[in-house]
Design an enzyme around this catalytic site. Structure first.
Site, PDB file in Angstrom:
ATOM      1  N   GLU A 231       0.840  -1.197   0.000  1.00  0.00           N
ATOM      2  CA  GLU A 231       0.000   0.000   0.000  1.00  0.00           C
ATOM      3  C   GLU A 231       0.876   1.248   0.000  1.00  0.00           C
ATOM      4  O   GLU A 231       1.965   1.278   0.577  1.00  0.00           O
ATOM      5  CB  GLU A 231      -0.879  -0.019   1.254  1.00  0.00           C
ATOM      6  CG  GLU A 231      -1.836   1.150   1.368  1.00  0.00           C
ATOM      7  CD  GLU A 231      -2.638   1.133   2.660  1.00  0.00           C
ATOM      8  OE1 GLU A 231      -3.758   1.656   2.665  1.00  0.00           O
ATOM      9  OE2 GLU A 231      -2.130   0.588   3.678  1.00  0.00           O
TER      10      GLU A 231
ATOM     11  N   LYS B 221      -9.882   0.972  -1.759  1.00  0.00           N
ATOM     12  CA  LYS B 221      -9.905   0.598  -0.348  1.00  0.00           C
ATOM     13  C   LYS B 221     -11.281   0.920   0.221  1.00  0.00           C
ATOM     14  O   LYS B 221     -11.795   2.035   0.058  1.00  0.00           O
ATOM     15  CB  LYS B 221      -8.811   1.353   0.411  1.00  0.00           C
ATOM     16  CG  LYS B 221      -8.626   0.906   1.853  1.00  0.00           C
ATOM     17  CD  LYS B 221      -7.423   1.604   2.476  1.00  0.00           C
ATOM     18  CE  LYS B 221      -7.149   1.094   3.892  1.00  0.00           C
ATOM     19  NZ  LYS B 221      -5.957   1.759   4.490  1.00  0.00           N
TER      20      LYS B 221
ATOM     21  N   CYS C  30      -4.889  -3.401   3.517  1.00  0.00           N
ATOM     22  CA  CYS C  30      -4.523  -3.059   4.897  1.00  0.00           C
ATOM     23  C   CYS C  30      -5.697  -3.147   5.865  1.00  0.00           C
ATOM     24  O   CYS C  30      -6.077  -4.240   6.278  1.00  0.00           O
ATOM     25  CB  CYS C  30      -3.884  -1.666   4.919  1.00  0.00           C
ATOM     26  SG  CYS C  30      -2.844  -1.346   6.373  1.00  0.00           S
TER      27      CYS C  30
END
Length: 303
Positions: A51, A126, A160
Site C-alpha cells: 500500500e 480501499k 490493509c
C-alpha cells in the site's frame, strides 16, 4: 472475461519495500523494476507490492499537506499505470502494483491496481478507511468489492485496514476467492500485528490463502504521509492439514528490504477444504448469528 484455471501451483513474490532517500524519480522507478526483475528471474507468477508504494515519491518534494500530496500523486497516475503495464507484459507476470492515490468523480481514492501480462488491468478501491485517512487525508472510501479471474482461480484485494473486517473476506470467499492479496502500510509493531493476525484469522475462517506485503525502513527526512514502515511480509494459510501448524507458509525477515518468495499450491487448499480437521468455512451458521445479533439489538433498545 471467462478464464479457465490452468495453474494450480504458482510462485508468489511478496515485496517488503524499503523506504530510502531518493535522488530522482528515475531511481524510484528503477528500484521497482529491479524488484520485479528479481522476482521474475526466481520464477514468480505473481508479484505483490505494498500500500502507498508511490507515496515514496513524496520524499523528492518539499513537505506537502495531505491534499497537496493527493494532487501530486494523482499527477503520477499515467506513468504509474504505463510502468506496471509494461513490466507485467515484459516479464509475463501478474503484478499487484500496491496502491496509488488518484482522483475519481467522488474525490481522491486509495486504489489498488492489478496488472495482467495480456494488458488487462483491474482495480479495487480501499473500502474501510482508517481514522487518519478519513480525517487527515481527503480520501473517499470504496463501496464495492470485486473478485478477479486469473489463470489459477479467483482473487480478491483487501487493502490493509480492510483485512480487519471479517465480513469483507467472507464475502470474497463466498464468491469463490481462494486467494486474498493484502497490500499494507503500517508504521509500528501494533499496526502490523493487527494486519498480520487478522490476515491469519481470515485464512483460517475462510480456508484460503492470504498474502501480506508492506513498507519497511525509514526516510531520513520523513513526510507527514509516509515516514517509516514496519512489516514482515508473507503467505498465510489455514492452521490445518496439509499446511503448517502455525499457518505460516513463508515470511520475510522483519523490516528488511527484500522480496519474499513462496509457493501457492491450490491443490492443497482443496485438500484442506475437503478433509481438514475442521471446516470453519462450511460449518458457519449465518442465520443463527443474524438472529442473535437481532436479540442483542432488542435488549439494548429495552434498556
Amino acid at each position: 472475461m471467462n478464464m479457465e484455471p490452468i495453474l494450480r501451483k504458482i510462485t508468489l513474490a511478496s515485496v517488503q519495500y524499503g523506504l530510502s532517500d531518493l535522488q530522482s524519480k528515475e531511481q524510484f522507478w528503477d528500484g521497482l523494476a529491479s524488484k520485479i526483475r528479481e522476482a521474475a528471474e526466481k520464477g514468480a507468477n505473481l508479484v505483490v507490492f505494498p500500500e502507498y508504494v508511490t507515496a515514496h515519491l513524496l520524499s523528492l518534494e518539499p513537505t506537502m499537506t495531505n491534499e497537496e500530496a493527493c494532487v501530486y500523486l494523482d499527477s503520477c497516475t499515467e506513468r504509474y499505470v504505463r510502468f506496471f503495464q509494461h513490466c507485467s507484459q515484459e516479464w509475463q507476470v501478474l503484478i499487484l502494483g500496491g496502491t496509488h492515490v488518484c482522483k475519481e468523480e467522488k474525490g481522491f481514492v486509495n486504489k489498488a491496481f492489478l496488472f495482467f501480462p495480456d494488458g488487462r488491468m483491474e482495480t479495487q478501491n480501499k473500502i474501510h478507511l482508517t481514522p487518519e485517512e478519513q480525517v487527515r487525508w481527503p480520501l473517499t472510501a470504496g463501496d464495492e468489492l470485486s473478485v478477479f479471474e486469473t489463470a489459477w482461480g479467483l482473487v480478491a484485494i483487501l487493502t490493509c485496514y480492510d483485512i480487519e473486517f471479517p465480513e469483507l473476506a467472507r464475502a470474497a470467499a463466498e464468491r469463490g476467492a481462494e486467494l486474498i492479496l493484502c497490500p499494507s502500510y503500517t508504521d509500528n509493531a501494533s499496526g502490523y500485528s493487527r494486519v498480520r493476525f487478522c490476515a491469519q484469522a481470515r485464512a483460517i475462517e475462510n480456508q484460503l490463502f492470504v498474502v501480506v506485503s508492506g513498507l519497511v525502513g525509514a526516510l531520513a527526512e520523513g513526510r507527514p504521509q509516509v515516514d517509516q514502515g514496519y512489516c514482515q511480509a508473507g503467505l498465510f494459510t489455514p492452521c490445518d492439514s496439509p499446511f503448517a501448524q502455525d499457518g505460516v507458509e513463508r515470511v520475510g525477515k522483519l523490516n528488511e528490504d527484500m522480496v519474499v518468495m513462496a509457493e501457492i499450491d491450490f491443490a492443497k487448499l482443496c485438500e484442506n477444504r475437503r478433509g481438514g480437521a475442521v471446516a470453519p468455512f462450511y460449518d458457519r451458521r449465518p442465520n443463527l448469528y443474524k438472529q442473535q445479533s437481532g436479540k442483542m439489538a432488542v435488549e439494548k433498545t429495552r434498556r
